[in-house]
Design a protein around this motif. Sequence first.
Motif, mmCIF file in Angstrom:
data_model
loop_
_atom_site.group_PDB
_atom_site.id
_atom_site.type_symbol
_atom_site.label_atom_id
_atom_site.label_comp_id
_atom_site.label_asym_id
_atom_site.label_seq_id
_atom_site.Cartn_x
_atom_site.Cartn_y
_atom_site.Cartn_z
ATOM 1 N N ALA A 22 4.961 -4.494 -21.197
ATOM 2 C CA ALA A 22 4.685 -3.057 -21.092
ATOM 3 C C ALA A 22 3.890 -2.732 -19.833
ATOM 4 N N LEU A 23 2.910 -3.587 -19.517
ATOM 5 C CA LEU A 23 2.087 -3.356 -18.327
ATOM 6 C C LEU A 23 2.922 -3.469 -17.054
ATOM 7 N N LEU A 24 3.746 -4.512 -16.956
ATOM 8 C CA LEU A 24 4.601 -4.677 -15.774
ATOM 9 C C LEU A 24 5.602 -3.538 -15.645
ATOM 10 N N PHE A 25 6.119 -3.076 -16.779
ATOM 11 C CA PHE A 25 7.069 -1.963 -16.750
ATOM 12 C C PHE A 25 6.391 -0.691 -16.254
ATOM 13 N N LEU A 26 5.172 -0.447 -16.726
ATOM 14 C CA LEU A 26 4.432 0.727 -16.256
ATOM 15 C C LEU A 26 4.133 0.642 -14.763
ATOM 16 N N LEU A 27 3.779 -0.559 -14.276
ATOM 17 C CA LEU A 27 3.524 -0.741 -12.850
ATOM 18 C C LEU A 27 4.790 -0.481 -12.038
ATOM 19 N N TYR A 28 5.923 -0.941 -12.549
ATOM 20 C CA TYR A 28 7.191 -0.753 -11.823
ATOM 21 C C TYR A 28 7.598 0.715 -11.791
ATOM 22 N N VAL A 29 7.480 1.375 -12.935
ATOM 23 C CA VAL A 29 7.891 2.777 -13.014
ATOM 24 C C VAL A 29 6.931 3.677 -12.243
ATOM 25 N N GLY A 30 5.641 3.403 -12.360
ATOM 26 C CA GLY A 30 4.642 4.281 -11.734
ATOM 27 C C GLY A 30 4.052 3.745 -10.458
ATOM 28 N N GLN A 31 4.789 2.877 -9.751
ATOM 29 C CA GLN A 31 4.237 2.235 -8.556
ATOM 30 C C GLN A 31 3.875 3.235 -7.473
ATOM 31 N N LYS A 32 4.605 4.336 -7.349
ATOM 32 C CA LYS A 32 4.313 5.321 -6.302
ATOM 33 C C LYS A 32 2.981 6.026 -6.536
ATOM 34 N N ILE A 33 2.505 5.992 -7.769
ATOM 35 C CA ILE A 33 1.197 6.582 -8.085
ATOM 36 C C ILE A 33 0.117 5.513 -8.143
ATOM 37 N N ILE A 34 0.432 4.376 -8.783
ATOM 38 C CA ILE A 34 -0.578 3.354 -9.036
ATOM 39 C C ILE A 34 -0.946 2.594 -7.769
ATOM 40 N N ILE A 35 0.053 2.200 -6.965
ATOM 41 C CA ILE A 35 -0.210 1.382 -5.777
ATOM 42 C C ILE A 35 -1.133 2.092 -4.789
ATOM 43 N N PRO A 36 -0.901 3.375 -4.425
ATOM 44 C CA PRO A 36 -1.862 4.050 -3.528
ATOM 45 C C PRO A 36 -3.272 4.122 -4.093
ATOM 46 N N VAL A 37 -3.398 4.298 -5.413
ATOM 47 C CA VAL A 37 -4.733 4.358 -6.029
ATOM 48 C C VAL A 37 -5.437 3.009 -5.907
ATOM 49 N N ILE A 38 -4.707 1.914 -6.155
ATOM 50 C CA ILE A 38 -5.315 0.582 -6.041
ATOM 51 C C ILE A 38 -5.729 0.298 -4.608
ATOM 52 N N MET A 39 -4.859 0.649 -3.644
ATOM 53 C CA MET A 39 -5.200 0.430 -2.236
ATOM 54 C C MET A 39 -6.418 1.270 -1.840
ATOM 55 N N ALA A 40 -6.467 2.499 -2.320
ATOM 56 C CA ALA A 40 -7.622 3.350 -2.027
ATOM 57 C C ALA A 40 -8.892 2.768 -2.655
ATOM 58 N N PHE A 41 -8.782 2.214 -3.848
ATOM 59 C CA PHE A 41 -9.916 1.563 -4.492
ATOM 60 C C PHE A 41 -10.437 0.405 -3.647
ATOM 61 N N ILE A 42 -9.531 -0.414 -3.103
ATOM 62 C CA ILE A 42 -9.935 -1.551 -2.268
ATOM 63 C C ILE A 42 -10.579 -1.069 -0.972
ATOM 64 N N PHE A 43 -9.977 -0.052 -0.344
ATOM 65 C CA PHE A 43 -10.555 0.491 0.891
ATOM 66 C C PHE A 43 -11.922 1.121 0.630
ATOM 67 N N ALA A 44 -12.085 1.718 -0.539
ATOM 68 C CA ALA A 44 -13.373 2.312 -0.886
ATOM 69 C C ALA A 44 -14.459 1.239 -1.001
ATOM 70 N N ILE A 45 -14.101 0.084 -1.550
ATOM 71 C CA ILE A 45 -15.066 -1.022 -1.638
ATOM 72 C C ILE A 45 -15.485 -1.473 -0.242
ATOM 73 N N ILE A 46 -14.515 -1.521 0.691
ATOM 74 C CA ILE A 46 -14.822 -1.957 2.061
ATOM 75 C C ILE A 46 -15.696 -0.932 2.779
ATOM 76 N N LEU A 47 -15.418 0.356 2.560
ATOM 77 C CA LEU A 47 -16.130 1.410 3.287
ATOM 78 C C LEU A 47 -17.487 1.746 2.678
ATOM 79 N N ARG A 48 -17.756 1.287 1.469
ATOM 80 C CA ARG A 48 -19.007 1.659 0.809
ATOM 81 C C ARG A 48 -20.242 1.245 1.606
ATOM 82 N N PRO A 49 -20.299 0.038 2.232
ATOM 83 C CA PRO A 49 -21.488 -0.279 3.043
ATOM 84 C C PRO A 49 -21.709 0.705 4.191
ATOM 85 N N ILE A 50 -20.622 1.221 4.774
ATOM 86 C CA ILE A 50 -20.772 2.217 5.841
ATOM 87 C C ILE A 50 -21.371 3.500 5.277
ATOM 88 N N VAL A 51 -20.902 3.890 4.098
ATOM 89 C CA VAL A 51 -21.450 5.087 3.451
ATOM 90 C C VAL A 51 -22.931 4.905 3.171
#
Length: 394
Positions: A22-51
């Motif tokens: 079920a989890l893999l199916f949700l990732l496949y179906v909703g990848q256009k929404i989930i993948i940008p959010v995950i990438m933004a989450f990772i970039f936010a972790i990197i940018l937090r020290p600058i903030v």
Amino acid sequence: MNETIKLPFYAKLTFVLLSIIALLFLLYVGQKIIIPVIMAFIFAIILRPIVMFLKHKLQFPHVIAVMFSVLIFVTLIAGVLTYISLQVTDIVSDFDKIQKNLTIHIQSIQQYIKENFHLTNREQKEYMNDATNDTLERGKEIIGSTLLSFTDTLFTMIIIPIYTFLILLYRTHFMMFLNKLFKPEYHQKLSEILNLIKVAVKSYILGLIFEMIIVTVLTSIGLSIIGVPYAILLGILTGLLNLIPYIGILVAGVLTIIVSLSGSSELSMIFGVLIVNLIVQLIDNNILVPMVVSSKVEINSLVTIIGIIIGGTIAGVSGMFLAIPIIAILKVIFDRIESLKPWGYLMGDDLPKTYEWHKIKLPLYDFDNLTDTTPNNVEIKIEIVKSPENITSE
């Protein structure tokens, strides 16, 4: 009074498998929404020290600090993409030279096939035409999907900075949500997990960026020495594509060989490119990856490869890039939850013990005679009595 229901093993296994599917199916179906959010989450972790630097050292308001951090990130990415696009325009102007030199090599290959496999040029051309006709109909679909993919990529490049800005802006709000989601007795464990996730992801991504810079510099220097045109551009592309494990470097090598044909049709140039890529990869795989990347995320190679394949199947290049950070996050969570610790151990990569064989230290991957209490850094000596089957540990 609450009663705990104990399920048999096959029932638990069924629920686990259904949850994974079920989890893999949700990732496949909703990848256009989930993948940008995950990438933004990772970039936010990197940018937090600058903030944090802008807020505490320069006394910027929170919103302004977040805005400046995201603008710095976007400006850096835009500068790299602008440089690449300008250089690609110059390469397009040399397309005639590339095509001419490529034709020379194709003719040489045809002559080799004719002499060794007794196939005339006409027969080779017929084989090529058959292959072309088979793929002609697919070409239209590929072009259409490429245009659609370009549109999706453009949308993703716009939406990720927005997501990153909002995640950084509402970071405290999200933390309060997690605290309200779990009972107070779990707050300490939750804080520990979140801190470890932050450290693991930030260390891995920063290590990956450092590796990318070193690969870019080494490749650019090597290509410049052998006289390849656009050496800096090809070095940057090699460094960027190297972020995609296993596959990116192959694509970078092919692109470098094709672009090198704009300067010369000599085979020595192609061999030079191959030697440069081989040397850079030897340095990368044997020095940079163990020292900079693998030391940050203790995940074994089998799980890494499987994760990359699954990520590529679900979300293409983005999924391959995100596979290792996601696995690292899962391992941190599994290692801190008692019932999931075996899975965290399975995903991990214990430092291999060593034994001496003819005065040569070799890694020991056979842990049959070891206990859970054996430290990872203990050196184990092996005596070889008569044959490998008689190995015993002291």
